[in-house]
Design an enzyme around this catalytic site. Structure first.
Site, PDB file in Angstrom:
ATOM      1  N   ARG A  74       0.526  -1.303  -0.075  1.00  0.00           N
ATOM      2  CA  ARG A  74      -0.109  -0.253   0.345  1.00  0.00           C
ATOM      3  C   ARG A  74       0.908   1.256  -0.316  1.00  0.00           C
ATOM      4  O   ARG A  74       2.339   1.416   0.103  1.00  0.00           O
ATOM      5  CB  ARG A  74      -0.567   0.494   1.147  1.00  0.00           C
ATOM      6  CG  ARG A  74      -0.473  -0.137   2.537  1.00  0.00           C
ATOM      7  CD  ARG A  74      -0.417   1.216   3.265  1.00  0.00           C
ATOM      8  NE  ARG A  74       0.844   1.871   4.608  1.00  0.00           N
ATOM      9  CZ  ARG A  74       1.868   1.588   4.362  1.00  0.00           C
ATOM     10  NH1 ARG A  74       2.650   1.919   3.121  1.00  0.00           N
ATOM     11  NH2 ARG A  74       2.632   1.380   5.468  1.00  0.00           N
ATOM     12  N   HIS A 128       1.393  10.022   9.914  1.00  0.00           N
ATOM     13  CA  HIS A 128       0.975  10.624  11.748  1.00  0.00           C
ATOM     14  C   HIS A 128       0.232  10.810  12.585  1.00  0.00           C
ATOM     15  O   HIS A 128      -0.061  11.550  13.073  1.00  0.00           O
ATOM     16  CB  HIS A 128       2.437  11.573  11.895  1.00  0.00           C
ATOM     17  CG  HIS A 128       3.705  10.695  11.777  1.00  0.00           C
ATOM     18  ND1 HIS A 128       4.315   9.989  12.956  1.00  0.00           N
ATOM     19  CD2 HIS A 128       4.269  10.934  10.594  1.00  0.00           C
ATOM     20  CE1 HIS A 128       5.985   9.322  11.571  1.00  0.00           C
ATOM     21  NE2 HIS A 128       6.096   9.920  10.644  1.00  0.00           N
ATOM     22  N   ASP A 151      -2.849   8.539  13.044  1.00  0.00           N
ATOM     23  CA  ASP A 151      -3.540   7.309  12.646  1.00  0.00           C
ATOM     24  C   ASP A 151      -3.202   7.090  14.582  1.00  0.00           C
ATOM     25  O   ASP A 151      -4.341   6.721  15.469  1.00  0.00           O
ATOM     26  CB  ASP A 151      -2.763   5.696  12.714  1.00  0.00           C
ATOM     27  CG  ASP A 151      -1.446   5.227  12.449  1.00  0.00           C
ATOM     28  OD1 ASP A 151      -0.368   6.141  12.827  1.00  0.00           O
ATOM     29  OD2 ASP A 151      -0.537   4.824  12.046  1.00  0.00           O
ATOM     30  N   ASP A 191      -2.153  -0.407   7.437  1.00  0.00           N
ATOM     31  CA  ASP A 191      -1.141  -1.780   6.424  1.00  0.00           C
ATOM     32  C   ASP A 191      -2.106  -2.697   6.136  1.00  0.00           C
ATOM     33  O   ASP A 191      -2.385  -2.850   5.443  1.00  0.00           O
ATOM     34  CB  ASP A 191      -0.124  -2.028   7.052  1.00  0.00           C
ATOM     35  CG  ASP A 191       0.854  -0.850   6.998  1.00  0.00           C
ATOM     36  OD1 ASP A 191       0.060   0.626   6.836  1.00  0.00           O
ATOM     37  OD2 ASP A 191       1.833  -0.613   7.940  1.00  0.00           O
ATOM     38  N   TYR A 235      10.537   7.765  15.456  1.00  0.00           N
ATOM     39  CA  TYR A 235       8.942   7.480  15.526  1.00  0.00           C
ATOM     40  C   TYR A 235       8.086   7.611  17.340  1.00  0.00           C
ATOM     41  O   TYR A 235       7.325   8.117  17.602  1.00  0.00           O
ATOM     42  CB  TYR A 235       8.698   6.245  15.023  1.00  0.00           C
ATOM     43  CG  TYR A 235       7.073   5.479  15.278  1.00  0.00           C
ATOM     44  CD1 TYR A 235       6.063   6.104  14.455  1.00  0.00           C
ATOM     45  CD2 TYR A 235       6.849   4.710  16.116  1.00  0.00           C
ATOM     46  CE1 TYR A 235       5.530   5.586  14.780  1.00  0.00           C
ATOM     47  CE2 TYR A 235       5.603   4.440  15.838  1.00  0.00           C
ATOM     48  CZ  TYR A 235       4.306   4.704  15.019  1.00  0.00           C
ATOM     49  OH  TYR A 235       3.073   4.259  15.492  1.00  0.00           O
TER      50      TYR A 235
END
Ligand code: ADP
Ligand code: MG
Length: 395
Positions: free
Chosen positions: A39, A46, A48, A184, A234
Site C-alpha cells: 500500500r 502520523h 493514526d 497497513d 517515531y
C-alpha cells in the site's frame, strides 16, 4: 488499463511463476494461490496514533502465496525473498517465535488464527512478492495477509475483513515486535480497485472513496534509504503527541483545535516543539478530510495542493522528512503535469508519491530519476500504480 510507465525495475512475478517455484521447493503441485497487496498512504501521515484519519490505496504490487495441503499436521512456510530460510510448525505444539525474523510474520498469523478459533490444517505455503521489502510499502502487512488467506483457505474457513486485519496487526505487534497501526493490514484486506480507503483510526469505520481518474497516475519513488534517526524519531513523536494531548486536556490530538494549541503555547504550557507537532497533526487530519472531498469532487488540482501542504508540514513542523524525500518532491514540483507530491509512510526515508497527469508520467519519472542521480549519485527506482484490489484467493 496499461500503465504509462513500465514497472520493469522489479522482477516479473505471476501465479504461474509462484506455482513453478512451489513445485521446485516442495516437489509437488500447488493447490491454490492467494494474493495480498502492499500500500501507499495518499494523505494522513502520523495521524493514526492520534485517533485521526488515513487515506491509503492498495498498490499493484503484491505478495502471492501458493499452497497445498499436507496430512501430517504440520505447516511449512518458505519465501523466495528469504531463500533457504523456510520454517515448519507442528500444529499440535504451541507456536513460538523462531530464530528466523521473517518467519515470525506468518507464524504470528497462524497463532492469531488459532486463537480466533480457526482449526488450522496442515499445509505448505510458498510466498513470492514484488513489494520491495523495507521500503515503507508494507511488504510486512501483505505477507501477513497472504499468510492468513492461505491458512484460511487450507482450513476451509473465512473471517470478516475487519477481524482479519486486526488479527494480522496483532501478529505484527506481538510476534514480530513492530508497533504498527491498523492501516497497513486494513487496506491490504479491504482495498478496492479504483478506490482509496478512508479509515477512521478511532472508530475503525471505513469508507471507499473513488480514486480512478483515467487522466492521472500515481508514481511511487523509492529513496532506498532508511535513516537511523527514524528508529528513535517515531516513539519520540508519539510521546510528544500524547504529552500535548494531556496538556490540552483531550483524549487524543484529534479532539484538539489549533487555537487551543496556540493558547497553550502562549501560556507556556506547550513548548514550541510540541506546538509544531500539534499543528502538523491537527492540520493533517483536516487535510485528509478535505482531500476526500476533493476526490469526490474530481478536483485533483486541490488534492495535489493538499499533498504538497502535507509534505511541507511533515518536513517543517513534524520534522520526519529527509533530504532524499525533499529532493523528489522538489523535482516533481518543477515538472509540468504534476498535481502534487509528498513523502508517504513514517518518514526518514522510504518512498515519496507523485500524482501526475497520465500523459506526463513518463517524462516526470525520467526528470525525477535524473535529478536524483545528479544530487545523490545513484538510482531512485520509480513505478506507477493505480488503486488496486485488496487481498483475494486468486485461483
Ligand atoms: P515494509 O513493511 O515497509 O516493507 P517492514 O520492516 O515492516 O517493512 O517489513 C519488512 C520485513 O517483512 C522484511 O524484513 C521481512 O522480514 C518481512 N517480509 C516482508 N515480505 C516478505 C516476503 N515476501 N518474504 C519474506 N519476508 C518478508
Ligand atoms: Mg511493514
Amino acid at each position: 488499463m496499461t500503465l504509462p510507465v513500465s514497472t520493469d525495475t522489479f522482477r516479473p512475478m505471476n501465479t504461474q511463476s509462484v506455482r513453478d517455484a512451489f513445485r521446485s521447493t516442495f516437489g509437488r503441485a500447488a493447490k491454490g494461490v492467494v494474493s495480498a497487496p502492499g500500500r501507499v498512504n495518499l494523505i494522513g501521515e502520523h495521524t493514526d496514533y492520534n485517533d485521526g484519519f488515513v487515506l491509503p490505496i492498495a498498490i499493484e504490487k503484491q505478495t502471492l502465496g501458493a499452497w497445498a495441503p499436507r496430512d501430517d499436521g504440520r505447516v511449512a512456510f518458505a519465501s523466495l525473498q528469504q531463500p533457504g530460510q523456510g520454517v515448519e510448525i507442528d500444529l499440535c505444539e504451541p507456536i513460538t517465535p523462531y530464530e528466523s525474523a521473517w518467519a515470525n510474520y506468518p507464524k504470528g498469523v497462524a497463532l492469531e488464527l488459532s486463537r480466533a478459533g480457526v482449526e488450522l490444517a496442515g499445509c505448505d505455503v510458498l510466498f513470492d512478492s514484488d513489494v520491495p521489502l523495507n521500503a515503507g510499502l508494507s511488504s510486512s502487512a501483505s505477507l501477513e495477509v497472504a499468510a492468513a488467506l492461505a491458512l484460511l483457505t487450507a482450513a476451509g474457513a473465512t473471517l470478516p475483513p475487519a477481524q482479519l486485519a486486526k488479527l494480522c496487526q496483532r501478529a505484527e505487534n506481538d510476534f514480530a515486535g513492530a508497533p504498527c497501526g491498523i492501516m497497513d493490514q486494513s487496506i491490504s484486506v479491504m482495498g478496492q480497485a479504483g478506490h482509496a480507503l478512508l479509515l477512521d483510526c478511532r472508530s475503525l469505520e471505513t469508507k471507499h472513496v473513488p480514486f480512478n481518474d483515467p487522466q492521472a497516475v500515481l508514481l511511487v519513488a523509492d529513496t532506498r534509504v532508511k535513516h537511523d534517526i527514524g528508529d528513535g524519531g517515531y516513539p519520540e513523536r508519539r510521546g510528544q503527541c500524547e504529552e500535548s494531548a494531556a496538556v490540552l486536556g483531550v483524549r487524543a490530538l484529534r479532539d484538539a483545535t489549533i487555537s487551543q494549541a496556540r493558547i497553550a503555547l502562549e501560556a507556556g504550557q506547550l513548548s514550541e516543539k510540541h506546538f509544531l507537532r500539534c499543528r502538523h497533526v491537527i492540520g493533517e487530519i483536516a487535510r485528509t478530510l478535505e482531500a476526500v472531498e476533493a476526490l469526490r469532487a474530481d478536483d485533483l488540482t486541490r488534492f495535489g495542493e493538499l499533498m504538497y501542504a502535507s509534505h511541507a508540514s511533515l518536513r517543517d513542523d513534524y520534522e520526519v522528512s529527509c533530504e532524499e524525500l525533499d529532493a523528489i518532491v522538489k523535482a516533481a514540483k518543477g515538472c509540468e503535469g504534476v498535481f502534487g507530491a509528498r513523502m508517504t509512510g513514517g518518514g526518514f526515508g522510504g518512498c515519496a508519491i507523485v500524482l501526475v497527469r497520465a500523459d506526463r508520467a513518463e517524462a516526470v519519472r525520467d526528470a525525477i530519476i535524473a535529478q536524483f542521480q545528479v544530487r545523490f549519485g545513484r538510482d531512485c527506482p520509480i513505478f506507477a500504480t493505480h488503486a488496486a484490489a485488496g487481498a483475494c484467493v486468486v485461483e
